[in-house]
Design an enzyme around this catalytic site. Structure first.
Site, mmCIF file in Angstrom:
data_model
loop_
_atom_site.group_PDB
_atom_site.id
_atom_site.type_symbol
_atom_site.label_atom_id
_atom_site.label_comp_id
_atom_site.label_asym_id
_atom_site.label_seq_id
_atom_site.Cartn_x
_atom_site.Cartn_y
_atom_site.Cartn_z
ATOM 1 C CE LYS A 1 -2.140 -1.091 3.839
ATOM 2 N NZ LYS A 1 -1.455 -2.351 4.171
ATOM 3 N NE ARG B 1 1.903 -4.795 10.985
ATOM 4 C CZ ARG B 1 2.995 -4.602 10.240
ATOM 5 N NH1 ARG B 1 4.179 -5.017 10.675
ATOM 6 N NH2 ARG B 1 2.925 -3.983 9.092
ATOM 7 N NE ARG C 1 5.965 -0.093 10.056
ATOM 8 C CZ ARG C 1 4.857 -0.156 9.322
ATOM 9 N NH1 ARG C 1 4.796 0.490 8.182
ATOM 10 N NH2 ARG C 1 3.814 -0.842 9.711
ATOM 11 N NE ARG D 1 7.555 -2.187 6.090
ATOM 12 C CZ ARG D 1 6.235 -2.128 6.172
ATOM 13 N NH1 ARG D 1 5.552 -1.419 5.317
ATOM 14 N NH2 ARG D 1 5.598 -2.787 7.116
ATOM 15 N NE ARG E 1 -4.814 -1.311 9.841
ATOM 16 C CZ ARG E 1 -3.787 -0.755 9.217
ATOM 17 N NH1 ARG E 1 -3.859 0.456 8.768
ATOM 18 N NH2 ARG E 1 -2.684 -1.436 9.059
HETATM 19 P P1 AP5 Z 1 4.760 -1.517 1.789
HETATM 20 O O1 AP5 Z 1 4.402 -0.741 0.583
HETATM 21 O O2 AP5 Z 1 5.530 -0.826 2.846
HETATM 22 O O3 AP5 Z 1 3.464 -2.276 2.382
HETATM 23 P P2 AP5 Z 1 2.178 -1.740 3.125
HETATM 24 O O4 AP5 Z 1 1.000 -2.406 2.527
HETATM 25 O O5 AP5 Z 1 2.182 -0.237 3.163
HETATM 26 O O6 AP5 Z 1 2.447 -2.374 4.529
HETATM 27 P P3 AP5 Z 1 2.352 -1.794 5.987
HETATM 28 O O7 AP5 Z 1 3.014 -2.835 6.840
HETATM 29 O O8 AP5 Z 1 2.879 -0.404 6.076
HETATM 30 O O9 AP5 Z 1 0.836 -1.822 6.217
HETATM 31 P P4 AP5 Z 1 0.153 -1.855 7.540
HETATM 32 O O10 AP5 Z 1 -1.235 -1.719 7.102
HETATM 33 O O11 AP5 Z 1 0.463 -2.995 8.416
HETATM 34 O O12 AP5 Z 1 0.820 -0.608 8.320
HETATM 35 P P5 AP5 Z 1 0.302 0.819 8.727
HETATM 36 O O13 AP5 Z 1 1.457 1.712 8.766
HETATM 37 O O14 AP5 Z 1 -0.895 1.212 7.938
HETATM 38 O O15 AP5 Z 1 5.555 -2.819 1.299
HETATM 39 C C1 AP5 Z 1 6.054 -3.775 2.209
HETATM 40 C C2 AP5 Z 1 7.441 -4.263 1.740
HETATM 41 O O16 AP5 Z 1 7.294 -5.022 0.538
HETATM 42 C C3 AP5 Z 1 8.412 -3.119 1.420
HETATM 43 O O17 AP5 Z 1 9.699 -3.477 1.813
HETATM 44 C C4 AP5 Z 1 8.320 -2.974 -0.119
HETATM 45 O O18 AP5 Z 1 9.533 -2.502 -0.668
HETATM 46 C C5 AP5 Z 1 7.992 -4.392 -0.551
HETATM 47 N N1 AP5 Z 1 7.099 -4.451 -1.708
HETATM 48 C C6 AP5 Z 1 6.031 -3.639 -1.971
HETATM 49 N N2 AP5 Z 1 5.415 -4.010 -3.114
HETATM 50 C C7 AP5 Z 1 6.099 -5.105 -3.570
HETATM 51 C C8 AP5 Z 1 5.937 -5.947 -4.721
HETATM 52 N N3 AP5 Z 1 4.947 -5.748 -5.617
HETATM 53 N N4 AP5 Z 1 6.805 -6.977 -4.867
HETATM 54 C C9 AP5 Z 1 7.812 -7.192 -3.959
HETATM 55 N N5 AP5 Z 1 8.021 -6.419 -2.869
HETATM 56 C C10 AP5 Z 1 7.161 -5.378 -2.665
HETATM 57 O O19 AP5 Z 1 -0.223 0.540 10.212
HETATM 58 C C11 AP5 Z 1 0.669 0.225 11.256
HETATM 59 C C12 AP5 Z 1 -0.088 0.153 12.575
HETATM 60 O O20 AP5 Z 1 -0.704 1.423 12.864
HETATM 61 C C13 AP5 Z 1 -1.252 -0.849 12.625
HETATM 62 O O21 AP5 Z 1 -0.814 -2.164 12.942
HETATM 63 C C14 AP5 Z 1 -2.130 -0.228 13.724
HETATM 64 O O22 AP5 Z 1 -1.619 -0.503 15.014
HETATM 65 C C15 AP5 Z 1 -1.974 1.280 13.474
HETATM 66 N N6 AP5 Z 1 -3.013 1.796 12.554
HETATM 67 C C16 AP5 Z 1 -2.797 2.395 11.339
HETATM 68 N N7 AP5 Z 1 -3.974 2.727 10.759
HETATM 69 C C17 AP5 Z 1 -4.954 2.329 11.612
HETATM 70 C C18 AP5 Z 1 -6.377 2.366 11.569
HETATM 71 N N8 AP5 Z 1 -7.023 2.880 10.496
HETATM 72 N N9 AP5 Z 1 -7.057 1.854 12.631
HETATM 73 C C19 AP5 Z 1 -6.435 1.335 13.709
HETATM 74 N N10 AP5 Z 1 -5.084 1.263 13.804
HETATM 75 C C20 AP5 Z 1 -4.343 1.747 12.766
#
Ligand code: AP5
Ligand code: ZN
Length: 214
Positions: A13, A171, A160, A127, A88
């Site tokens: 994402k 997660r 991270r 990552r 979410r």
């Molecule tokens: P990346 O693009 O970083 O993946 P992502 O989908 O953004 O993953 P996240 O782990 O950031 O998502 P998340 O939803 O867990 O975290 P968030 O910060 O929202 O890609 C991942 C890796 O793969 C990278 O190294 C990249 O280079 C690689 N990659 C990407 N595309 C690829 C491809 N096509 N092929 C190969 N490799 C690839 O949330 C974190 C925490 O915040 C949550 O756990 C929660 O505690 C809190 N939080 C955030 N939002 C909310 C909400 N709305 N409600 C409640 N809690 C929340």
């Protein structure tokens, strides 16, 4: 263009968000990034969110909804936005619907990045992020030119705290329980675009653009 990026942890994402906001000149609203910034700055919000995030649990809906409601009132969202990692839960999705209805606007699309859970752990654990400029890398799939150093700004890359295997697995469980129902929710609204997120990064981006059709 008012977009939501939906998908499990590590689906790509954040990676696709960086491309999309550049392509469509809209602000990137990542609730995860906003929480991490608050943790870094030691704000009250950051203190409240930190424990949940480090365990891989969701931050309570009330905190997240208030934050997004405020962010969507900023002037820069008038011509559109990209929500990344929000909503979410069904509660969050309904709260978002209320905000949009109140402002007389509608979502353009929900981009659902589909990746099998067997691939997600390796993606998240490998990552590396640059805390200074926000760039994201992967030790195998998207490495920086010099190991451990950001290509963009030269800062040291970090893992991270929630990208350790056990937390990533939690997660993914939380995603399946709390967030997966949103796929149905937006499918029924007829605005979901299902994208194969297991392809190369550039191909995923091409498919998203093609599906959006602009
Ligand atoms: P990346 O693009 O970083 O993946 P992502 O989908 O953004 O993953 P996240 O782990 O950031 O998502 P998340 O939803 O867990 O975290 P968030 O910060 O929202 O890609 C991942 C890796 O793969 C990278 O190294 C990249 O280079 C690689 N990659 C990407 N595309 C690829 C491809 N096509 N092929 C190969 N490799 C690839 O949330 C974190 C925490 O915040 C949550 O756990 C929660 O505690 C809190 N939080 C955030 N939002 C909310 C909400 N709305 N409600 C409640 N809690 C929340
Ligand atoms: Zn950097």
């Amino acid at each position: 263009m008012r977009l939501i990026l939906l998908g499990p942890p590590g689906a790509g994402k954040g990676t696709q968000a960086a491309n999309l906001v550049n392509e469509y000149s809209i602000p990137h609203i990542s609730t995860g990034d906003i929480f991490r910034k608050n943790i870094k700055e030691g704000t009250e919000l950051g203190k409240k969110a930190m424990d949940y995030m480090n365990k891989g649990e969701l931050v309570p809906d009330s905190l997240v909804v208030a934050l997004v409601e405020d962010r969507l009132s900023w002037e820069d969202t008038k011509n559109g936005f990209l929500l990344d990692g929000f909503p979410r839960t069904i509660v969050q999705a309904k709260a978002l619907d209320d905000v949009l209805t109140k402002n007389n606007i509608a979502l353009t699309n929900v981009i659902n990045v589909v990746v099998d859970s067997s691939i997600l752990v390796e993606r998240a654990v490998g990552r590396r992020i640059c805390k200074k400029c926000g760039a994201t890398y992967h030790i195998k799939f998207n490495p920086s030119k010099v190991e451990g150093i950001c290509d963009v700004c030269g800062d040291t890359l970090k893992q991270r705290p929630d990208d350790v295997e056990e937390t990533v697995k939690n997660r993914i469980r939380v995603y399946e329980d709390e967030t997966m129902p949103l796929v149905d929710y937006y499918t029924k609204k007829n605005i979901i675009l299902n994208i194969d997120g297991e392809q190369e990064i550039s191909k995923v981006f091409d498919d998203i653009k093609k599906e959006i059709g602009e």
